[in-house]
Design a protein around this motif. Structure first.
Motif, short mmCIF file in Angstrom:
data_model
loop_
_atom_site.label_atom_id
_atom_site.label_comp_id
_atom_site.label_asym_id
_atom_site.label_seq_id
_atom_site.Cartn_x
_atom_site.Cartn_y
_atom_site.Cartn_z
N ARG A 97 -46.64 -18.80 14.05
CA ARG A 97 -45.64 -19.67 13.43
C ARG A 97 -46.00 -19.94 11.96
O ARG A 97 -45.14 -19.84 11.08
CB ARG A 97 -45.56 -20.98 14.21
CG ARG A 97 -44.43 -21.90 13.81
CD ARG A 97 -44.37 -23.15 14.70
NE ARG A 97 -44.03 -22.79 16.07
CZ ARG A 97 -44.87 -22.89 17.11
NH1 ARG A 97 -46.10 -23.34 16.96
NH2 ARG A 97 -44.47 -22.54 18.32
N THR A 98 -47.25 -20.23 11.71
CA THR A 98 -47.70 -20.50 10.34
C THR A 98 -47.54 -19.26 9.46
O THR A 98 -47.04 -19.35 8.33
CB THR A 98 -49.16 -20.98 10.34
OG1 THR A 98 -49.25 -22.19 11.11
CG2 THR A 98 -49.67 -21.22 8.93
N LEU A 99 -47.97 -18.12 9.96
CA LEU A 99 -47.83 -16.87 9.19
C LEU A 99 -46.36 -16.55 8.95
O LEU A 99 -45.98 -16.04 7.89
CB LEU A 99 -48.53 -15.72 9.91
CG LEU A 99 -50.05 -15.79 9.91
CD1 LEU A 99 -50.63 -14.72 10.85
CD2 LEU A 99 -50.60 -15.64 8.50
N SER A 100 -45.53 -16.84 9.93
CA SER A 100 -44.09 -16.60 9.80
C SER A 100 -43.49 -17.44 8.69
O SER A 100 -42.62 -16.98 7.95
CB SER A 100 -43.40 -16.90 11.13
OG SER A 100 -42.01 -16.81 11.00
N ASP A 101 -43.94 -18.68 8.56
CA ASP A 101 -43.45 -19.54 7.48
C ASP A 101 -43.77 -18.93 6.12
O ASP A 101 -43.02 -19.09 5.17
CB ASP A 101 -44.08 -20.93 7.58
CG ASP A 101 -43.56 -21.73 8.76
OD1 ASP A 101 -42.51 -21.38 9.33
OD2 ASP A 101 -44.22 -22.74 9.10
N LEU A 102 -44.88 -18.22 6.02
CA LEU A 102 -45.30 -17.62 4.76
C LEU A 102 -44.68 -16.24 4.52
O LEU A 102 -44.38 -15.88 3.38
CB LEU A 102 -46.82 -17.49 4.74
CG LEU A 102 -47.61 -18.79 4.78
CD1 LEU A 102 -49.09 -18.51 5.00
CD2 LEU A 102 -47.38 -19.58 3.50
N HIS A 103 -44.53 -15.44 5.60
CA HIS A 103 -44.18 -14.03 5.43
C HIS A 103 -42.88 -13.60 6.11
O HIS A 103 -42.46 -12.46 5.94
CB HIS A 103 -45.32 -13.15 5.97
CG HIS A 103 -46.63 -13.44 5.33
ND1 HIS A 103 -46.93 -13.11 4.03
CD2 HIS A 103 -47.74 -14.07 5.81
CE1 HIS A 103 -48.15 -13.50 3.73
NE2 HIS A 103 -48.66 -14.09 4.79
N ASN A 107 -42.13 -10.08 9.96
CA ASN A 107 -43.34 -9.51 9.35
C ASN A 107 -44.63 -10.00 9.97
O ASN A 107 -45.71 -9.74 9.44
CB ASN A 107 -43.35 -9.82 7.85
CG ASN A 107 -42.18 -9.16 7.14
OD1 ASN A 107 -41.87 -8.02 7.39
ND2 ASN A 107 -41.52 -9.91 6.29
N VAL A 108 -44.52 -10.71 11.08
CA VAL A 108 -45.70 -11.22 11.79
C VAL A 108 -45.66 -10.66 13.20
O VAL A 108 -44.66 -10.78 13.89
CB VAL A 108 -45.70 -12.77 11.82
CG1 VAL A 108 -46.86 -13.29 12.64
CG2 VAL A 108 -45.72 -13.32 10.41
#
Length: 115
Positions: A97-103, A107-108
Protein backbone atom coordinates in the motif's frame (compact mmCIF):
# COMPACT_ATOMS: atom_id res chain seq x y z
CA UNK A 1 11.84 -9.99 1.31
CA UNK A 2 8.74 -10.73 3.34
CA UNK A 3 8.25 -14.33 4.36
CA UNK A 4 4.66 -14.64 5.50
CA UNK A 5 4.92 -18.31 6.39
CA UNK A 6 2.86 -21.36 5.60
CA UNK A 7 -0.78 -20.42 6.12
CA UNK A 8 -2.03 -22.77 3.44
CA UNK A 9 -5.56 -21.36 3.32
CA UNK A 10 -4.11 -17.95 2.43
CA UNK A 11 -1.65 -19.41 -0.06
CA UNK A 12 -4.54 -21.31 -1.65
CA UNK A 13 -6.81 -18.29 -2.09
CA UNK A 14 -4.06 -16.00 -3.31
CA UNK A 15 -1.83 -18.29 -5.37
CA UNK A 16 -3.50 -21.71 -5.71
CA UNK A 17 -0.86 -23.47 -3.60
CA UNK A 18 -2.17 -26.58 -1.79
CA UNK A 19 -5.67 -25.51 -2.67
CA UNK A 20 -7.67 -28.27 -1.02
CA UNK A 21 -9.88 -25.44 0.31
CA UNK A 22 -11.46 -24.79 -3.08
CA UNK A 23 -10.66 -21.10 -3.44
CA UNK A 24 -10.46 -19.57 -6.90
CA UNK A 25 -6.84 -18.31 -6.77
CA UNK A 26 -6.08 -14.73 -7.74
CA UNK A 27 -2.86 -15.68 -9.53
CA UNK A 28 -1.39 -19.08 -10.18
CA UNK A 29 1.75 -20.34 -11.88
CA UNK A 30 2.76 -17.10 -13.58
CA UNK A 31 6.42 -17.83 -12.97
CA UNK A 32 8.91 -15.09 -12.22
CA UNK A 33 8.27 -11.76 -13.93
CA UNK A 34 10.34 -11.41 -17.07
CA UNK A 35 11.70 -8.11 -15.75
CA UNK A 36 12.59 -9.39 -12.26
CA UNK A 37 15.68 -7.84 -10.75
CA UNK A 38 18.98 -9.69 -10.75
CA UNK A 39 18.83 -9.91 -6.94
CA UNK A 40 15.38 -11.52 -7.01
CA UNK A 41 16.32 -13.92 -9.78
CA UNK A 42 19.48 -14.93 -7.90
CA UNK A 43 17.52 -15.55 -4.70
CA UNK A 44 15.07 -17.70 -6.63
CA UNK A 45 17.79 -19.63 -8.48
CA UNK A 46 19.59 -20.37 -5.20
CA UNK A 47 16.82 -22.83 -4.33
CA UNK A 48 17.46 -25.09 -7.30
CA UNK A 49 14.84 -26.39 -9.73
CA UNK A 50 13.87 -29.43 -7.65
CA UNK A 51 13.16 -27.36 -4.53
CA UNK A 52 10.74 -24.83 -6.01
CA UNK A 53 7.10 -25.78 -6.43
CA UNK A 54 5.68 -22.87 -8.35
CA UNK A 55 6.37 -19.18 -8.66
CA UNK A 56 3.93 -16.39 -9.29
CA UNK A 57 3.34 -12.69 -8.76
CA UNK A 58 0.51 -10.25 -8.24
CA UNK A 59 0.24 -6.46 -8.47
CA UNK A 60 -1.31 -4.22 -5.87
CA UNK A 61 -3.84 -3.17 -8.53
CA UNK A 62 -4.93 -6.81 -8.88
CA UNK A 63 -5.22 -7.15 -5.11
CA UNK A 64 -7.32 -3.99 -4.93
CA UNK A 65 -9.73 -5.31 -7.55
CA UNK A 66 -10.07 -8.78 -5.99
CA UNK A 67 -13.37 -9.94 -4.51
CA UNK A 68 -12.37 -10.28 -0.86
CA UNK A 69 -15.84 -11.60 0.04
CA UNK A 70 -15.38 -14.67 -2.16
CA UNK A 71 -15.37 -17.85 -0.09
CA UNK A 72 -13.77 -21.25 -0.20
CA UNK A 73 -15.67 -24.29 -1.44
CA UNK A 74 -17.40 -24.75 1.92
CA UNK A 75 -18.58 -21.14 2.03
CA UNK A 76 -17.24 -20.90 5.57
CA UNK A 77 -14.16 -18.72 5.01
CA UNK A 78 -13.72 -15.68 2.86
CA UNK A 79 -10.59 -14.47 1.14
CA UNK A 80 -10.60 -11.51 3.57
CA UNK A 81 -10.66 -13.82 6.58
CA UNK A 82 -7.68 -15.89 5.50
CA UNK A 83 -5.55 -13.24 3.76
CA UNK A 84 -7.04 -9.80 4.36
CA UNK A 85 -5.85 -6.76 6.27
CA UNK A 86 -6.65 -8.38 9.64
CA UNK A 87 -4.67 -11.54 8.83
CA UNK A 88 -0.98 -12.32 9.15
CA UNK A 89 -0.63 -10.85 5.63
CA UNK A 90 -1.19 -7.33 7.01
CA UNK A 91 2.55 -6.42 6.98
CA UNK A 92 2.87 -7.34 3.29
CA UNK A 93 -0.27 -5.39 2.41
CA UNK A 94 0.99 -2.40 4.39
CA UNK A 95 4.29 -2.35 2.47
CA UNK A 96 2.52 -2.73 -0.86
CA UNK A 97 0.00 0.00 0.00
CA UNK A 98 2.80 2.42 0.91
CA UNK A 99 4.78 1.65 -2.24
CA UNK A 100 1.61 2.04 -4.28
CA UNK A 101 1.10 5.54 -2.90
CA UNK A 102 4.56 6.41 -4.20
CA UNK A 103 4.68 4.47 -7.49
CA UNK A 104 1.13 3.56 -8.49
CA UNK A 105 -0.85 0.36 -7.89
CA UNK A 106 0.14 -1.25 -11.20
CA UNK A 107 3.84 -0.70 -10.49
CA UNK A 108 3.95 -2.60 -7.19
CA UNK A 109 3.97 -6.37 -7.17
CA UNK A 110 4.51 -9.23 -4.81
CA UNK A 111 6.64 -12.06 -6.21
CA UNK A 112 6.58 -15.39 -4.43
CA UNK A 113 7.70 -18.96 -4.84
CA UNK A 114 7.19 -22.04 -2.77
CA UNK A 115 9.77 -24.52 -1.60
Amino acid sequence: MLNIGNAYDALACLFGIRNSFGFLPLTENRGLPTDASDALTSAYMAYGPDDVHGATWITWAELLSADWRETDRSGARSRAQVAGDASHWAPAWSVMRTLSDLHGASNVRLVCWFS
